[in-house]
Write an enzyme that holds these catalytic residues in place. Structure first.
Site, short mmCIF file in Angstrom:
data_model
loop_
_atom_site.label_atom_id
_atom_site.label_comp_id
_atom_site.label_asym_id
_atom_site.label_seq_id
_atom_site.Cartn_x
_atom_site.Cartn_y
_atom_site.Cartn_z
N GLU A 180 0.82 -1.21 0.00
CA GLU A 180 0.00 0.00 0.00
C GLU A 180 0.85 1.27 0.00
OE1 GLU A 180 -1.97 -3.46 1.97
OE2 GLU A 180 -0.09 -2.38 2.32
N GLY A 220 -0.16 -11.59 -15.99
CA GLY A 220 1.28 -11.68 -16.11
C GLY A 220 1.79 -11.09 -17.41
N ALA A 250 -3.61 -7.76 -19.31
CA ALA A 250 -4.63 -7.59 -18.29
C ALA A 250 -5.98 -7.38 -18.96
CB ALA A 250 -4.30 -6.40 -17.39
N ASP A 298 2.10 -3.51 -7.57
CA ASP A 298 1.74 -2.26 -6.91
C ASP A 298 1.81 -1.10 -7.89
OD1 ASP A 298 1.64 -3.80 -4.58
OD2 ASP A 298 3.73 -3.35 -4.09
#
Length: 349
Positions: A51, A239, A243, A269
């Site tokens: 995060e 991967g 996407a 992230d």
């Protein structure tokens, strides 16, 4: 309203920011040489946390970001707050715990996908594991246009899980809730309910990111969507393939870029940060996916978890390429600064 505490004045009505992220960040020790942890003679200190990584990338990309967590009242806690704050992230709502330590972990230099990769976590009983509805400032947590959470937090403790259930409950007036499934089986210590809990939390979010390899053993993006119809926008990361995003009745797929990988850490992230950045700017879903891939490529072409993102104008130009040009684009180390250097050469007589 402002109150005075032992730490100085503190506002009880936090300013609204673009994104608030909540979760544990730890001090990371990276090996000075490749090899087993038993053989590495020394380590370099860095920071790591899903995060906080998202918050740092968003701040570096020009957004206002606030990271909220608990850290120990120790030197490692000082380092985390200072390091994350140095990216331009607001860290004023981070709580210091006088009784629990800041989490740390050690890892090898190898790719996380290989059997040779080792990680040693020292986070049990950490300050972040004491995050709860009672110990955290819920107004501050909800003070963003977007609240970004991940599936790591509910694995830390029962109190953390209850906090996550509170934050993902569908209530009027809440911020847009983004949830990265981030299923780490090791954190659940063999708890068979971990996958079920993450599915439950994901159902309460507005935007969900999930890797195809962590999606509850389901086969393919369509099966994931069938099991998770509630989020307004579901992004299934596939991967090196690309996407796929499900938004209403629409399905959008964008292939991944060809990247000369330096280290396969931090890419997930960074992808989430790129997607959220484009979401905040109101870009179409196709461009959001492309910005996610570009941010991931920035992370993949540096040794650590965090990379300097490309300038917004640079990223926008790449995201606007036609399908053929996007498909042949190849990015390597230093690509995020390449255009900046070229412009500087043009300006220099």
């Amino acid at each position: 309203m402002t109150i005075v505490t032992l730490d100085g004045p503190r506002s009880t009505t936090p300013d609204v920011v673009d994104v608030v992220t909540l979760g544990e960040s730890m001090v990371t020790f990276l090996p000075s040489v490749p090899g087993r942890l038993a053989d590495v003679p020394s380590f370099d200190r860095a920071i790591g946390g899903a995060e906080s990584n998202v918050a740092c990338v968003l701040a570096a990309a020009g957004h206002t970001a606030r990271w909220i967590s608990r850290v120990g009242a120790d030197g490692f806690g000082d380092h985390l707050v200072e390091a994350i704050g140095s990216y331009g992230v607001d860290v004023c709502a981070v709580r210091r715990d006088p009784d629990r330590p800041t989490g740390v972990y050690f890892r090898t230099a190898g790719d996380r996908a290989t059997d040779a990769h080792e990680v040693a976590y020292y986070r049990a009983g950490s300050a972040a594991s004491a995050m709860s509805v009672r110990t955290m400032d819920l107004d501050a947590i909800r003070s963003g246009r977007v609240l970004h959470l991940s599936g790591i937090t509910p694995a830390l403790s029962a109190d953390c899980l209850n906090l996550m259930r509170e934050l993902t409950a569908r209530r009027p007036g809440r911020p847009l809730v983004s949830f990265d499934v981030n299923h780490r089986p090791g954190l659940w210590r063999g708890d068979a309910d971990g996958a079920r809990v993450l599915l439950e939390l994901a159902r309460g979010a507005d935007i969900v990111f999930v890797g195809e390899d962590e999606a509850w053993g389901l086969g393919g993006p369509e099966a994931v969507r069938a099991a998770l119809p509630e989020p307004d926008l579901l992004v299934v990361k596939q991967g090196a393939t690309g996407a796929t995003a499900f938004h209403g009745a629409h399905v959008t797929s964008v292939p991944a870029l060809t990247v000369d990988v330096v280290a396969a850490v931090g890419a997930g992230d960074a992808f989430a940060a790129g997607f959220l950045s484009a979401t905040l700017r109101g870009l179409p879903v196709r461009e959001r996916l492309r910005h996610g891939h570009l941010m991931a490529a920035a992370a993949l072409t540096v040794p650590g978890d965090l990379a300097t993102p490309p300038a917004r104008e640079h990223a926008d130009r790449l995201a606007a390429l036609d399908e053929d040009a996007w498909g042949t684009l190849r990015l390597g180390p230093g690509w995020t600064q390449a255009e900046e250097r070229a412009e500087e050469e043009v300006r220099t007589p």
